[in-house]
Design a protein around this motif. Structure first.
Motif, PDB file in Angstrom:
ATOM      1  N   UNK A 205      65.099  -3.497 -82.749  1.00  0.00           N
ATOM      2  CA  UNK A 205      65.479  -1.693 -82.503  1.00  0.00           C
ATOM      3  C   UNK A 205      64.219  -1.574 -81.450  1.00  0.00           C
ATOM      4  N   UNK A 206      63.665  -2.369 -81.303  1.00  0.00           N
ATOM      5  CA  UNK A 206      63.086  -1.676 -79.444  1.00  0.00           C
ATOM      6  C   UNK A 206      63.791  -2.301 -78.261  1.00  0.00           C
ATOM      7  N   UNK A 207      64.663  -3.860 -78.760  1.00  0.00           N
ATOM      8  CA  UNK A 207      65.324  -4.047 -77.435  1.00  0.00           C
ATOM      9  C   UNK A 207      66.713  -2.618 -77.587  1.00  0.00           C
ATOM     10  N   UNK A 208      67.033  -2.344 -78.743  1.00  0.00           N
ATOM     11  CA  UNK A 208      68.036  -0.898 -78.379  1.00  0.00           C
ATOM     12  C   UNK A 208      67.432   0.024 -77.849  1.00  0.00           C
ATOM     13  N   UNK A 209      66.549   0.636 -78.221  1.00  0.00           N
ATOM     14  CA  UNK A 209      66.061   1.951 -77.797  1.00  0.00           C
ATOM     15  C   UNK A 209      66.132   1.413 -75.699  1.00  0.00           C
ATOM     16  N   UNK A 210      65.269   0.289 -75.696  1.00  0.00           N
ATOM     17  CA  UNK A 210      65.428  -0.488 -74.297  1.00  0.00           C
ATOM     18  C   UNK A 210      66.633  -0.009 -73.632  1.00  0.00           C
ATOM     19  N   UNK A 211      67.553  -0.193 -74.102  1.00  0.00           N
ATOM     20  CA  UNK A 211      69.733  -0.616 -73.600  1.00  0.00           C
ATOM     21  C   UNK A 211      69.556   0.683 -73.693  1.00  0.00           C
ATOM     22  N   UNK A 212      69.113   1.974 -74.378  1.00  0.00           N
ATOM     23  CA  UNK A 212      69.651   2.858 -74.595  1.00  0.00           C
ATOM     24  C   UNK A 212      68.650   3.560 -73.128  1.00  0.00           C
ATOM     25  N   UNK A 213      67.512   3.150 -73.213  1.00  0.00           N
ATOM     26  CA  UNK A 213      66.709   3.989 -72.335  1.00  0.00           C
ATOM     27  C   UNK A 213      67.706   3.477 -70.443  1.00  0.00           C
ATOM     28  N   UNK A 214      67.529   2.347 -71.107  1.00  0.00           N
ATOM     29  CA  UNK A 214      68.539   1.663 -69.146  1.00  0.00           C
ATOM     30  C   UNK A 214      69.891   2.326 -68.266  1.00  0.00           C
ATOM     31  N   UNK A 215      70.866   2.761 -69.591  1.00  0.00           N
ATOM     32  CA  UNK A 215      72.182   3.009 -69.721  1.00  0.00           C
ATOM     33  C   UNK A 215      71.352   4.892 -69.514  1.00  0.00           C
ATOM     34  N   UNK A 216      70.632   5.157 -70.348  1.00  0.00           N
ATOM     35  CA  UNK A 216      69.873   6.639 -69.523  1.00  0.00           C
ATOM     36  C   UNK A 216      69.959   6.694 -68.248  1.00  0.00           C
ATOM     37  N   UNK A 217      69.297   5.514 -67.686  1.00  0.00           N
ATOM     38  CA  UNK A 217      68.650   5.687 -66.268  1.00  0.00           C
ATOM     39  C   UNK A 217      70.152   5.594 -65.343  1.00  0.00           C
ATOM     40  N   UNK A 218      70.732   5.305 -65.626  1.00  0.00           N
ATOM     41  CA  UNK A 218      72.100   4.437 -64.898  1.00  0.00           C
ATOM     42  C   UNK A 218      71.820   3.680 -64.260  1.00  0.00           C
ATOM     43  N   UNK A 219      71.190   2.440 -65.230  1.00  0.00           N
ATOM     44  CA  UNK A 219      71.069   1.796 -65.074  1.00  0.00           C
ATOM     45  C   UNK A 219      71.435   0.068 -65.481  1.00  0.00           C
ATOM     46  N   UNK A 221      75.037  -0.621 -67.652  1.00  0.00           N
ATOM     47  CA  UNK A 221      76.224  -0.043 -68.980  1.00  0.00           C
ATOM     48  C   UNK A 221      75.428  -0.768 -70.056  1.00  0.00           C
ATOM     49  N   UNK A 222      76.224   0.050 -71.295  1.00  0.00           N
ATOM     50  CA  UNK A 222      75.478  -1.140 -72.414  1.00  0.00           C
ATOM     51  C   UNK A 222      76.410  -2.313 -73.327  1.00  0.00           C
ATOM     52  N   UNK A 223      77.803  -2.137 -72.240  1.00  0.00           N
ATOM     53  CA  UNK A 223      77.935  -4.085 -71.993  1.00  0.00           C
ATOM     54  C   UNK A 223      77.401  -4.788 -71.340  1.00  0.00           C
ATOM     55  N   UNK A 224      76.409  -4.248 -70.245  1.00  0.00           N
ATOM     56  CA  UNK A 224      75.501  -4.751 -69.252  1.00  0.00           C
ATOM     57  C   UNK A 224      74.962  -5.289 -70.105  1.00  0.00           C
ATOM     58  N   UNK A 225      74.054  -4.612 -71.356  1.00  0.00           N
ATOM     59  CA  UNK A 225      73.155  -5.054 -72.024  1.00  0.00           C
ATOM     60  C   UNK A 225      72.766  -5.654 -72.893  1.00  0.00           C
ATOM     61  N   UNK A 226      74.529  -5.888 -73.401  1.00  0.00           N
ATOM     62  CA  UNK A 226      75.094  -6.222 -74.596  1.00  0.00           C
ATOM     63  C   UNK A 226      74.314  -8.028 -74.829  1.00  0.00           C
TER      64      UNK A 226
END
Length: 260
Positions: A205-219, A221-226
């Motif tokens: 859950x923490x990693x999922x939230x971190x990924x969402x934050x990174x994507x929202x910051x345009x750092x 895409x979701x695929x990059x952090x998979x």
């Protein structure tokens, strides 16, 4: 459907009688479906809470299935949590052993003895072999069951218990202790992995939230952090397999296979 009645009542006959009783008709339909599924070798109800999904498996062997409705994962053969590499029968015995009081007798045998005079059950709380029964006040040696008066100055170590006929009882005592230690060895590790799995769900859950934050910051895409999500999934899979190797090893006979 009367008790001990041998006349068969087909469902079509029952439905006609229950036409004006919609609640009973609905209940009868549920029972009819349940019996049909339970009697079918390839069908099984999902074990999730209040889930009515029916799973079909063409092979009669343990496999992990995940319900698409409630997302519950279970073994399609026995309905328990998926338990590879342990067999369905072994995991059933293991869970029964963990749930009942099968180890209580082993604990009593490993940590208690009967007073040689009044046969009261006594638990040894200290390190000294000098025991006094609280019921009959008899003083005896924990190791050899001999009268403490005959020990002379040997207050902390009995050197004569091997000559005593009670050595057979002592052997059983040691066996019980070893059986308990063996069970606790496997059970503690089994439970530890189970708790770790729950913690890894929190990590997911923490990693999922971190990924969402990174994507929202345009750092990225979701695929990059998979790769992070896949890493946690692999960790969970390995942990799950490790957990169920312990009941598998507990019941495995000693020999080259167990050493391997």
């Amino acid at each position: 459907m009367e008790s001990e009645c041998e006349v068969y009542a087909p469902s079509e006959f029952v439905f006609v009688l229950l036409e004006s009783f919609p609640f009973l008709k609905s209940k009868y339909e549920r029972f009819l479906l349940r019996d049909m599924v339970n009697a079918h070798p390839q069908l099984k109800f999902c074990v999730g809470n209040d889930c009515s999904v029916i799973v079909r498996s063409t092979e009669a062997k343990p496999k992990r299935v995940t319900c698409q409705q409630c997302h519950t994962s279970f073994c399609v053969k026995c309905g328990a949590d998926y338990h590879a590499p342990t067999s369905c029968q072994t995991i059933k015995e293991w869970m029964t052993k963990c749930a009942d009081d099968s180890e209580t007798a082993n604990y009593i045998s490993a940590h208690t003895k009967d007073c040689p005079q009044c046969h009261s059950c006594i638990e040894k709380a200290g390190g000294c072999n000098h025991i006094q029964c609280t019921r009959c006040r008899h003083h005896f040696c924990w190791m050899c069951f001999g009268d403490w008066k005959s020990h002379g100055s040997e207050y902390y170590e009995c050197s004569r218990y091997k000559e005593n006929p009670s050595v057979a009882a002592e052997a059983n005592h040691v066996k019980a202790r070893r059986a308990l230690e063996k069970y606790l060895h496997y059970f503690e590790r089994f439970e530890n992995h189970s708790k770790s799995l729950k913690m890894e769900e929190e990590l997911r859950d923490k990693i999922r939230k971190k990924i969402d934050d990174k994507v929202n910051e345009h750092n990225g895409t979701w695929i990059d952090w998979q790769y992070l999500h896949k890493s946690v999934s692999l960790l969970t899979k390995c942990r799950y397999t490790l957990q169920y190797t312990y009941p598998f090893a507990y019941y495995l006979q000693a020999g080259p296979r167990k050493n391997l």
